[in-house]
Design a protein around this motif. Structure first.
Motif, mmCIF file in Angstrom:
data_model
loop_
_atom_site.group_PDB
_atom_site.id
_atom_site.type_symbol
_atom_site.label_atom_id
_atom_site.label_comp_id
_atom_site.label_asym_id
_atom_site.label_seq_id
_atom_site.Cartn_x
_atom_site.Cartn_y
_atom_site.Cartn_z
ATOM 1 N N THR A 297 0.815 -1.210 0.000
ATOM 2 C CA THR A 297 0.000 0.000 0.000
ATOM 3 C C THR A 297 0.851 1.263 0.000
ATOM 4 O O THR A 297 1.879 1.336 0.680
ATOM 5 N N ARG A 298 0.413 2.262 -0.745
ATOM 6 C CA ARG A 298 0.978 3.606 -0.629
ATOM 7 C C ARG A 298 -0.168 4.600 -0.505
ATOM 8 O O ARG A 298 -1.289 4.328 -0.934
ATOM 9 N N GLU A 299 0.114 5.751 0.092
ATOM 10 C CA GLU A 299 -0.913 6.760 0.325
ATOM 11 C C GLU A 299 -0.609 8.017 -0.474
ATOM 12 O O GLU A 299 0.555 8.439 -0.550
ATOM 13 N N ILE A 300 -1.641 8.602 -1.066
ATOM 14 C CA ILE A 300 -1.489 9.816 -1.858
ATOM 15 C C ILE A 300 -2.543 10.838 -1.428
ATOM 16 O O ILE A 300 -3.460 10.527 -0.687
ATOM 17 N N SER A 301 -2.367 12.067 -1.937
ATOM 18 C CA SER A 301 -3.329 13.127 -1.653
ATOM 19 C C SER A 301 -4.444 13.125 -2.693
ATOM 20 O O SER A 301 -4.368 12.446 -3.722
#
Length: 327
Positions: A297-301
């Motif tokens: 998982t990666r998180e973005i705006s």
């Protein structure tokens, strides 16, 4: 007013932009939710880019998933402060969705946030992971056990495939991952795959029936890949089909079904009844390795979601993408 991605279609064409949106844009519903996290799925990529007619009503806020907190409710099932999750139900297509700071929906579409998940973790799962769990449940209920042999997962680097590998491996199954990005083999093995094959082995036209190999299959691709998976599934095995990234066609014959008794399960995550959803989420909370979930998982705006949607459709995104709608 609240911030979100708004899709419009007018004389200027099809556009998706981050905007300040008036509450009046939100459709009817008996529960309002302050969204903490959303995510990007393949369908969201199609909606944001306009590559397929996913959006049926304009203007539209995309996002088929969200996790957040109830801020207003006229539904007896929910009270202010409840943490909830939504997947599917046409949200992001015909009803404004989760890629925004706020949503208004029907209370019967919501399920409680599993106690073992934060909103971020729930959206790392998202519709992709929830669909993967539905597939695993279908294979289990068919009677397929780890001792029965290899389980094939196609589209292994995608969201459904990644979570399916982690779930199956955690339950003791031998998982063969099929992918077009064999360079990611070590990542897939870290998730639990015992071996990795190139998707070319399954994506070309094949024979009506082939050598028996798979005790079960989770297919996210469709078309020739699904046909070949069915043709090489063992006697009385099962295939759970949940995707069409490779096409909607099914160029197969009845041979695997009438000569080997193979069962093909169609997995619908959009309109699944509440009891099915709750079972899937409860099992995810119990069976999914959170370390593996974090690794995929990666998180973005919210702003980043628009360009990343195009990358997702181009096959450049690995695993799951969480969107923090508040930044």
């Amino acid at each position: 007013m609240f911030k979100g991605i708004l899709i419009t279609k007018d004389d200027a064409g099809y556009q998706a932009r981050v905007e300040d949106i008036d509450d009046a844009v939100l459709p009817e519903g008996d529960v309002s939710v302050r969204i903490a996290r959303s995510t990007l799925n393949y369908k969201d990529g199609l909606a944001i880019t306009g590559k397929a007619p996913v959006v049926r009503r304009f203007p539209m806020i995309p996002g088929i998933d969200f996790a957040g907190t109830v801020v207003d409710s006229r539904n007896p099932a929910w009270t202010v402060g409840d943490e909830v999750v939504l997947n599917g139900w046409g949200v992001g297509e015909t009803h404004c969705g989760g890629l925004a700071e706020r949503a208004r929906v029907k209370g019967e579409w919501l399920v409680p946030l599993v106690a073992s998940f934060t909103p971020r973790q729930a959206m790392a799962v998202g519709t992709a992971g929830y669909t993967a769990m539905l597939c695993v449940l279908a294979l289990e209920k068919h009677g397929i056990k780890p001792a029965d042999g290899e389980v094939l997962v196609t589209g292994a680097n995608g969201g459904v495939g990644s979570v399916a590998i982690a779930l199956l491996a955690g339950l003791g199954y031998q998982v063969v991952a099929s992918t077009g990005r064999v360079s990611e083999a070590e990542h897939l093995k870290a998730l639990g795959a015992t071996s990795v094959i190139d998707r070319d082995e399954l994506s070309a036209p094949g024979k009506p029936i082939g050598k028996e190999r798979w005790a079960g299959v989770i297919d996210t691709v469709g078309s020739h890949t699904l046909a070949n998976a069915c043709a090489t599934t063992r006697y009385r095995g099962a295939v759970a089909a949940c995707g069409l990234a490779g096409g909607m066609d099914f160029p197969a014959t009845v041979a695997p079904f009438i000569l080997r008794g193979v069962t093909l399960y169609g997995i619908d995550s959009v309109m699944a009844p509440l009891a099915v959803r709750q079972e899937a989420w409860e099992r995810l909370g119990r069976d999914l390795d959170l370390g593996k979930l974090n690794a995929m998982t990666r998180e973005i705006s919210l702003e980043e979601a628009i360009p990343v949607a195009a990358e997702l459709l181009a096959g450049k995104v690995r695993g799951r993408v969480v969107v923090d709608v508040n930044r």
